[in-house]
Design a protein around this motif. Structure first.
Motif, short mmCIF file in Angstrom:
data_model
loop_
_atom_site.label_atom_id
_atom_site.label_comp_id
_atom_site.label_asym_id
_atom_site.label_seq_id
_atom_site.Cartn_x
_atom_site.Cartn_y
_atom_site.Cartn_z
N PHE A 46 0.85 -1.20 0.00
CA PHE A 46 0.00 0.00 0.00
C PHE A 46 0.88 1.25 0.00
CE2 PHE A 46 -1.83 3.57 2.29
CZ PHE A 46 -2.99 3.79 1.56
N GLU A 47 0.57 2.20 -0.88
CA GLU A 47 1.27 3.48 -0.91
C GLU A 47 0.30 4.59 -1.29
OE1 GLU A 47 4.97 3.71 -3.04
OE2 GLU A 47 5.57 1.71 -2.39
N ASP A 48 0.46 5.74 -0.68
CA ASP A 48 -0.38 6.89 -0.99
C ASP A 48 0.48 8.14 -0.80
OD1 ASP A 48 -2.67 8.41 -1.58
OD2 ASP A 48 -3.21 8.58 0.53
N GLU A 49 0.17 9.17 -1.57
CA GLU A 49 0.90 10.43 -1.48
C GLU A 49 -0.09 11.56 -1.69
OE1 GLU A 49 4.30 12.37 -4.22
OE2 GLU A 49 4.84 10.43 -3.31
N GLN A 50 -0.02 12.59 -0.82
CA GLN A 50 -0.93 13.72 -0.89
C GLN A 50 -0.17 15.01 -0.61
OE1 GLN A 50 -4.02 13.14 2.03
NE2 GLN A 50 -4.39 11.04 1.39
N GLU A 51 -0.51 16.05 -1.33
CA GLU A 51 0.03 17.37 -1.01
C GLU A 51 -0.83 17.97 0.09
OE1 GLU A 51 0.73 20.02 -4.24
OE2 GLU A 51 2.37 18.82 -5.00
N ILE A 52 -0.19 18.59 1.07
CA ILE A 52 -0.91 19.22 2.17
C ILE A 52 -0.36 20.63 2.37
CG2 ILE A 52 -1.50 17.05 3.31
CD1 ILE A 52 0.84 17.52 5.24
N ALA A 53 -1.05 21.41 3.18
CA ALA A 53 -0.63 22.78 3.48
C ALA A 53 -0.39 23.58 2.20
CB ALA A 53 0.59 22.80 4.40
N ASN A 54 -1.37 23.52 1.30
CA ASN A 54 -1.30 24.25 0.03
C ASN A 54 -0.06 23.92 -0.78
OD1 ASN A 54 -3.77 25.66 0.42
ND2 ASN A 54 -2.72 27.03 1.83
N GLY A 55 0.36 22.65 -0.74
CA GLY A 55 1.49 22.19 -1.54
C GLY A 55 2.85 22.40 -0.90
N ARG A 56 2.88 22.98 0.29
CA ARG A 56 4.17 23.19 0.96
C ARG A 56 4.81 21.87 1.38
NH1 ARG A 56 5.54 26.51 6.52
NH2 ARG A 56 7.77 26.12 6.42
N TYR A 57 3.96 20.91 1.78
CA TYR A 57 4.43 19.62 2.24
C TYR A 57 3.79 18.49 1.44
CZ TYR A 57 5.39 22.45 6.44
OH TYR A 57 5.83 23.42 7.31
N GLU A 114 4.84 9.79 6.67
CA GLU A 114 5.88 10.80 6.79
C GLU A 114 5.45 12.07 6.07
OE1 GLU A 114 9.56 9.79 4.83
OE2 GLU A 114 8.54 9.21 3.01
N ILE A 115 6.04 13.17 6.47
CA ILE A 115 5.79 14.45 5.81
C ILE A 115 7.12 15.00 5.32
CG2 ILE A 115 4.98 16.83 6.08
CD1 ILE A 115 2.96 15.78 8.12
N ILE A 116 7.12 15.42 4.07
CA ILE A 116 8.29 15.97 3.40
C ILE A 116 8.08 17.47 3.18
CG2 ILE A 116 9.74 15.85 1.31
CD1 ILE A 116 9.68 13.22 2.95
N ASP A 117 9.09 18.27 3.50
CA ASP A 117 9.07 19.69 3.17
C ASP A 117 9.51 19.80 1.72
OD1 ASP A 117 9.93 22.39 2.65
OD2 ASP A 117 10.06 22.73 4.81
N ASN A 118 8.61 20.22 0.85
CA ASN A 118 8.89 20.25 -0.59
C ASN A 118 9.96 21.29 -0.96
OD1 ASN A 118 7.05 18.19 -1.13
ND2 ASN A 118 5.36 19.65 -1.25
N GLU A 119 10.04 22.38 -0.23
CA GLU A 119 11.04 23.41 -0.55
C GLU A 119 12.46 22.89 -0.30
OE1 GLU A 119 12.41 27.94 0.70
OE2 GLU A 119 10.57 27.11 1.55
N PHE A 120 12.64 22.21 0.83
CA PHE A 120 13.98 21.75 1.20
C PHE A 120 14.21 20.27 0.89
CE2 PHE A 120 13.05 25.35 4.04
CZ PHE A 120 14.07 26.20 3.64
N GLU A 121 13.16 19.61 0.38
CA GLU A 121 13.23 18.19 -0.01
C GLU A 121 13.80 17.33 1.11
OE1 GLU A 121 15.26 17.95 -3.75
OE2 GLU A 121 13.69 19.07 -4.78
#
Length: 105
Positions: free
Chosen positions: A20-31, A53-60
């Motif tokens: 099972f895998e899922d991925e969602q953008e949250i916080a208006n795409g920030r994470y 887990e949550i990834i910071d998209n700006e700093f990857e």
């Protein structure tokens, strides 16, 4: 009143299955929130787990994570999730990230 006396959430069993895998953008795409089901050994027993887990998209980089195992409550024989570890980087605390991870399902 204890938490186990009023928490009656049903889990989606497929979320804890290997593959099972899922991925969602949250916080208006920030994470980006990523969830993955997998099998593991916990306290010497095979268990199904859900990792979020949550990834910071700006700093990857990974900024928060939680691992859940499935346990059955003895009082009602219902499966529920129990956190085995939860972490949020100090500079990201206070933003509700743990709440978002715990609400995933």
């Amino acid at each position: 009143m204890r938490a186990h006396e009023f928490v009656r959430e049903k889990i989606a069993p497929e979320t804890t299955q290997a593959g099972f895998e899922d991925e969602q953008e949250i916080a208006n795409g920030r994470y980006t929130l990523k969830a993955k089901g997998h099998s593991a050994t916990y306290q010497g027993k095979p268990v199904n787990m859900l990792g979020v887990e949550i990834i910071d998209n700006e700093f990857e980089r990974q900024i928060a994570w939680v691992d859940f195992i499935v346990q059955v409550r003895p009082q009602d024989n219902e499966p529920h999730l129990v956190s085995t570890s939860t972490y949020v980087r100090p500079e990201y605390r206070g933003q509700g990230l743990s709440k978002i991870m715990y609400q995933y399902q």
